[in-house]
Design a protein around this motif. Structure first.
Motif, short mmCIF file in Angstrom:
data_model
loop_
_atom_site.label_atom_id
_atom_site.label_comp_id
_atom_site.label_asym_id
_atom_site.label_seq_id
_atom_site.Cartn_x
_atom_site.Cartn_y
_atom_site.Cartn_z
N SER A 39 0.81 -1.21 0.00
CA SER A 39 0.00 0.00 0.00
C SER A 39 0.85 1.28 0.00
O SER A 39 0.30 2.37 -0.11
CB SER A 39 -0.94 0.01 1.21
OG SER A 39 -0.20 0.14 2.41
N VAL A 40 2.16 1.14 0.09
CA VAL A 40 3.04 2.32 0.09
C VAL A 40 3.12 2.89 -1.32
O VAL A 40 3.46 2.20 -2.27
CB VAL A 40 4.46 1.95 0.60
CG1 VAL A 40 5.41 3.11 0.40
CG2 VAL A 40 4.41 1.52 2.05
N ARG A 52 11.27 0.12 -0.61
CA ARG A 52 10.15 -0.81 -0.53
C ARG A 52 10.55 -2.18 -1.10
O ARG A 52 10.26 -3.22 -0.50
CB ARG A 52 8.93 -0.27 -1.28
CG ARG A 52 7.72 -1.18 -1.18
CD ARG A 52 6.52 -0.61 -1.86
NE ARG A 52 6.75 -0.57 -3.31
CZ ARG A 52 5.88 -0.07 -4.17
NH1 ARG A 52 4.75 0.46 -3.76
NH2 ARG A 52 6.14 -0.07 -5.45
N LYS A 53 11.26 -2.17 -2.20
CA LYS A 53 11.71 -3.42 -2.82
C LYS A 53 12.64 -4.19 -1.89
O LYS A 53 12.51 -5.41 -1.73
CB LYS A 53 12.43 -3.11 -4.13
CG LYS A 53 12.90 -4.33 -4.88
CD LYS A 53 13.59 -3.94 -6.18
CE LYS A 53 14.05 -5.16 -6.93
NZ LYS A 53 14.69 -4.81 -8.21
N GLU A 54 13.56 -3.50 -1.24
CA GLU A 54 14.48 -4.14 -0.30
C GLU A 54 13.74 -4.72 0.89
O GLU A 54 14.05 -5.82 1.36
CB GLU A 54 15.55 -3.15 0.15
CG GLU A 54 16.54 -2.81 -0.95
CD GLU A 54 17.49 -1.69 -0.58
OE1 GLU A 54 17.51 -1.25 0.60
OE2 GLU A 54 18.22 -1.23 -1.48
N ALA A 55 12.75 -3.98 1.38
CA ALA A 55 11.97 -4.46 2.52
C ALA A 55 11.17 -5.71 2.14
O ALA A 55 11.10 -6.67 2.91
CB ALA A 55 11.04 -3.35 3.01
N VAL A 56 10.59 -5.71 0.95
CA VAL A 56 9.83 -6.88 0.47
C VAL A 56 10.75 -8.09 0.36
O VAL A 56 10.41 -9.19 0.81
CB VAL A 56 9.14 -6.57 -0.88
CG1 VAL A 56 8.65 -7.85 -1.54
CG2 VAL A 56 7.99 -5.59 -0.68
N CYS A 57 11.93 -7.89 -0.21
CA CYS A 57 12.90 -9.00 -0.35
C CYS A 57 13.30 -9.55 1.01
O CYS A 57 13.43 -10.76 1.18
CB CYS A 57 14.12 -8.54 -1.14
SG CYS A 57 13.80 -8.30 -2.89
#
Length: 92
Positions: A39-40, A52-57
Motif C-alpha cells: 500500500s506504500v 520498498r523493494k528491499e523491505a519486500v525482499c
C-alpha cells in the motif's frame, strides 16, 4: 522495519512444525507486513521504490527461512528425513 526485525528474531528462535500455532502467527504477521508495503505509494521516487523493494525482499527471505524451519521439523518428526538425505557413498 522495527517490527520486521522483531519478527526476524522470532523466526530465528522458532523451533516447531508448520502446523504449530506459533508458525501460523509468524507467517501471518510477516504476510501482513508485506501487505502494508504493497500500500506504500512511491510517488515516482526511486529511493522510496528501492526501499520498498528491499523491505519486500527481506520479508520474503524471512518467510522462506520460517518455511524451511517448519518443513525440516515436519520431516524430522515424520521420519521422512532419511528419505531426503543424500546417498552416502561410503555405504554404497
Amino acid at each position: 522495519m522495527e517490527k520486521v526485525q522483531y519478527l526476524e528474531q522470532e523466526v530465528e528462535e522458532f523451533v516447531g512444525k508448520k502446523t504449530d500455532k506459533a508458525y501460523w502467527l509468524l507467517e501471518e504477521m510477516l504476510t501482513k507486513e508485506l501487505l502494508e508495503l504493497d500500500s506504500v505509494e512511491t510517488g515516482g521516487q526511486d529511493s522510496v521504490r528501492q526501499a520498498r523493494k528491499e523491505a519486500v525482499c527481506k520479508i520474503q527471505a524471512i518467510l522462506e527461512k520460517l518455511e524451511k524451519k517448519g518443513l525440516w521439523k515436519d520431516l524430522e518428526q515424520s521420519g521422512s528425513l532419511l528419505l531426503t538425505w543424500p546417498k552416502n557413498t561410503w555405504f554404497g
